[in-house]
Enzyme design. Structure first.
Site, mmCIF file in Angstrom:
data_model
loop_
_atom_site.group_PDB
_atom_site.id
_atom_site.type_symbol
_atom_site.label_atom_id
_atom_site.label_comp_id
_atom_site.label_asym_id
_atom_site.label_seq_id
_atom_site.Cartn_x
_atom_site.Cartn_y
_atom_site.Cartn_z
ATOM 1 N N GLU A 44 67.758 35.354 11.779
ATOM 2 C CA GLU A 44 68.871 36.265 12.041
ATOM 3 C C GLU A 44 70.079 35.809 11.245
ATOM 4 O O GLU A 44 70.481 34.651 11.310
ATOM 5 C CB GLU A 44 69.214 36.302 13.529
ATOM 6 C CG GLU A 44 70.359 37.263 13.838
ATOM 7 C CD GLU A 44 70.845 37.189 15.277
ATOM 8 O OE1 GLU A 44 71.761 37.950 15.629
ATOM 9 O OE2 GLU A 44 70.305 36.353 16.050
ATOM 10 N N ASP A 96 76.085 29.435 4.628
ATOM 11 C CA ASP A 96 76.330 30.702 3.954
ATOM 12 C C ASP A 96 74.976 31.286 3.566
ATOM 13 O O ASP A 96 74.167 30.627 2.904
ATOM 14 C CB ASP A 96 77.181 30.458 2.701
ATOM 15 C CG ASP A 96 77.652 31.737 2.037
ATOM 16 O OD1 ASP A 96 76.977 32.781 2.197
ATOM 17 O OD2 ASP A 96 78.669 31.698 1.348
ATOM 18 N N ASP A 118 79.939 42.182 8.044
ATOM 19 C CA ASP A 118 81.261 42.570 7.540
ATOM 20 C C ASP A 118 81.075 43.646 6.464
ATOM 21 O O ASP A 118 80.299 43.456 5.524
ATOM 22 C CB ASP A 118 81.949 41.339 6.930
ATOM 23 C CG ASP A 118 83.414 41.564 6.632
ATOM 24 O OD1 ASP A 118 83.775 42.697 6.244
ATOM 25 O OD2 ASP A 118 84.206 40.621 6.770
ATOM 26 N N ASP A 154 77.491 49.702 12.824
ATOM 27 C CA ASP A 154 78.231 50.854 13.341
ATOM 28 C C ASP A 154 79.047 51.517 12.240
ATOM 29 O O ASP A 154 79.647 52.570 12.451
ATOM 30 C CB ASP A 154 79.175 50.407 14.467
ATOM 31 C CG ASP A 154 80.232 49.434 13.953
ATOM 32 O OD1 ASP A 154 79.853 48.443 13.297
ATOM 33 O OD2 ASP A 154 81.436 49.660 14.196
ATOM 34 N N TYR A 192 78.581 42.839 20.303
ATOM 35 C CA TYR A 192 79.402 43.778 19.535
ATOM 36 C C TYR A 192 78.868 45.194 19.688
ATOM 37 O O TYR A 192 79.624 46.144 19.882
ATOM 38 C CB TYR A 192 79.364 43.352 18.064
ATOM 39 C CG TYR A 192 80.220 44.167 17.121
ATOM 40 C CD1 TYR A 192 81.509 43.757 16.785
ATOM 41 C CD2 TYR A 192 79.735 45.337 16.535
ATOM 42 C CE1 TYR A 192 82.280 44.485 15.907
ATOM 43 C CE2 TYR A 192 80.510 46.076 15.658
ATOM 44 C CZ TYR A 192 81.781 45.652 15.346
ATOM 45 O OH TYR A 192 82.553 46.384 14.481
#
Length: 230
Positions: A44, A96, A118, A154, A192
């Protein structure tokens, strides 16, 4: 994910040491040694506070799940969830994802989750989006042929950008929806995701079938939203 700095971060991290892989590069090609009877290796990207992570690991005890998160304040919360639930099939890395090829061997991963990344809306930052073809190239080098990327966001403009990138790379897309929970909750939600679904925001989701591909040339594209364009 951005969070306030924790004064007790180091002590909390130390208390969850059994769940943290501090030198992940040494595990390259041998991740399954962490759970020798695992049926699959899932990764993930950007696990945040770990609601999806912990619940996915609990629901799939035969799978080894490796969660990646750059924000240590978020990752420690996720590790604490896993520890409190007594999970034995999930481990965490603070790194990262651009370095994914340094951590995982070729075709080592069975499935990769990208949940609510993001959007990096400015066009100058397009290459930083986790579904940009440059990242897809990296993923398809470490995910087995026929393995999948499960992707949720989203952000509608980001989703359309992503679908275009998948097509440009010749990757098959399955089970695409622009309103995942329209007829009731589907699958395990992130924290979220719960928040924005509660506000009535549609959730976009698809599954991408991985295979090696020749990285296509970059195309000029506009910013994701007009107000962020330069």
């Amino acid at each position: 994910m951005r969070m306030r700095r924790m004064k007790n971060l180091e002590s909390r991290m130390a208390a969850c040491a059994d769940y943290r892989i501090t030198q992940p590069e040494t595990m390259k090609g041998t991740w399954r040694e962490l759970k020798k009877d695992c049926t699959a290796l899932w990764v993930e990207v950007g696990c945040g506070k770990g609601k999806f992570t912990a619940e996915t690991a609990e629901a799939n005890p035969d799978v080894l799940l490796i969660a990646v998160e750059r924000c240590r304040e978020a990752m420690v919360v996720a590790m604490e969830k896993a520890k409190n639930m007594g999970l034995k099939n999930v481990f965490f890395i603070d790194m990262d994802v651009a370095n994914i090829e340094e951590i995982f061997a070729s075709f080592e991963i069975d499935r990769l989750f990208i949940n609510f990344p993001d959007p990096w809306p400015r066009k100058k930052n397009a290459k930083r989006r986790l579904t940009h073809r440059g990242f897809l190239d990296k993923y398809c080098r470490v995910i087995k042929t026929g393995g999948e990327i499960h992707y949720k966001t989203d952000n509608a403009p980001l989703f359309e950008f992503s679908v275009e990138e998948f097509a440009a790379c010749g990757l098959e897309v399955k089970n695409l929806t622009r309103n995942l929970h329209e007829n009731g909750i589907v699958g395990i939600m992130t924290g979220y995701e719960e928040k924005f679904h509660g506000l009535g925001t549609p959730i976009n989701r698809c599954e991408v079938v991985c295979k090696p591909f020749v990285l296509p040339a970059e195309e000029k594209k506009p910013a994701l939203t007009e107000e962020d364009a330069e």
